[in-house]
Design an enzyme around this catalytic site. Structure first.
Site, PDB file in Angstrom:
ATOM      1  CD  GLN A  38      -0.543 -10.978  -4.994  1.00  0.00           C
ATOM      2  OE1 GLN A  38       0.248 -11.761  -4.461  1.00  0.00           O
ATOM      3  NE2 GLN A  38      -1.772 -10.843  -4.563  1.00  0.00           N
ATOM      4  CG  HIS A  95      -2.070  -5.467  -6.889  1.00  0.00           C
ATOM      5  ND1 HIS A  95      -1.771  -6.236  -5.790  1.00  0.00           N
ATOM      6  CD2 HIS A  95      -3.266  -5.937  -7.342  1.00  0.00           C
ATOM      7  CE1 HIS A  95      -2.738  -7.112  -5.583  1.00  0.00           C
ATOM      8  NE2 HIS A  95      -3.654  -6.963  -6.517  1.00  0.00           N
ATOM      9  CB  CYS A 103      -4.329  19.899 -17.836  1.00  0.00           C
ATOM     10  SG  CYS A 103      -4.464  18.538 -16.675  1.00  0.00           S
ATOM     11  CG  ASN A 131       3.508 -17.475   1.446  1.00  0.00           C
ATOM     12  OD1 ASN A 131       4.080 -16.415   1.235  1.00  0.00           O
ATOM     13  ND2 ASN A 131       2.450 -17.571   2.226  1.00  0.00           N
TER      14      ASN A 131
HETATM   15 ZN    ZN Z   1      -3.002  16.825 -17.270  1.00  0.00          ZN
END
Ligand code: ZN
Length: 271
Positions: A117, A135, A171, A234
């Site tokens: 994660q 994630h 771009c 944990n």
């Molecule tokens: Zn771009």
């Protein structure tokens, strides 16, 4: 670095020592083991759980607002301001003994896949392979205009040093780190890989995850449904403690090296 990972067998309770022997036996008997790691495995590397309030990363921000896809689209400056703290911690972080232990288990052939994660790339930096980052990761970015993917490091450093927002060289649109934000779906291809690995494994080890963030928290259940063993490491309880073969409520950076030691000792003695 916090002072962790100096545990020795003699400091542990008898129950924990027994748990280590038992867990090592299960690992040695498995053929398709998978580990699922969460924020707890990286706290010893100085990275708090960025999804938890109280981590320090939310002090001036509302997580559901700033780390969401909607905010990113409308106000990338806010998002990057929030990300600054997390990104600088990740850039400075080093893998800890828990990451190295998992890489060792994998090199010894006891571990196939690591589902994480975390977005910090520390498993890979410790030498692990076959890491599924459910994630996402801070290693790459995608252009919001032309969807070109690119390495993130130079852009992240430029932002940290000079507050320059990252723009696409082709771009000109803003670049988004390949993290899964609040309100964003997990990437389908990666999610299916994680689901498949969980359904097919014969052992799942959960390391440093409280199993609270869906849908990832459901993966150990998929493993159990298919008859896999479950080992949980944990600090706090999880909803699957009652279903696990072995549970360690200890620091993963302390327990995992001892577990690897048990596995390899049994190898040497042939027990
Ligand atoms: Zn771009």
């Amino acid at each position: 670095m916090e002072s962790v990972n100096n545990l020795t067998m003699s400091e542990l309770s008898e129950a924990t020592q027994y748990g280590l022997h038992y867990a090592a036996d299960i690992i040695r008997g498995s053929r398709k083991a998978v580990v699922l790691t969460g924020a707890g495995i990286s706290t010893a590397s100085g990275i708090p759980d960025f999804r938890s309030p109280g981590s320090g990363l939310w002090e001036h921000f509302d997580p559901f607002e700033v780390a969401s896809l909607t905010t990113f689209r409308h106000n990338p400056e806010n998002f990057y301001q929030w990300m600054r703290g997390l990104a600088s911690l990740i850039l400075e972080a080093q893998p800890n003994p828990a990451h190295y232990s998992l890489a060792t288990l994998q090199q010894l052939g006891y571990l196939q896949t690591i589902i994480t994660q975390n977005i910090d790339n520390l498993h890979q930096r410790a030498g692990a392979q076959n890491v599924i980052e459910v994630h996402g990761s801070l290693e790459t970015m995608t252009c919001c205009g032309c969807y070109q993917s690119m390495q993130a490091r130079d852009y992240v450093v430029a932002y940290l040093e000079r507050a320059e927002l990252p723009y696409c060289p082709k771009c000109g649109a803003v670049l988004k780190p390949d993290l899964v934000l609040m309100g964003e779906q997990l990437p389908a291809r990666i999610w299916l890989q994680a689901l498949q690995a969980s359904k097919n494994c014969d052992l799942m080890i959960v390391a440093g995850s409280s199993l609270e963030v869906l849908p990832v928290a459901g993966l150990p259940m998929r493993a159990l449904e298919n008859g896999a063993h479950l080992i949980l490491i944990n600090y706090s309880n999880t909803y699957l403690d009652v279903r696990a073969d072995v549970v360690f409520h200890e620091d993963v950076a302390g327990i995992l090296p001892l577990l690897v030691e048990q596995v390899t000792q049994a190898d040497l003695t042939g027990v």
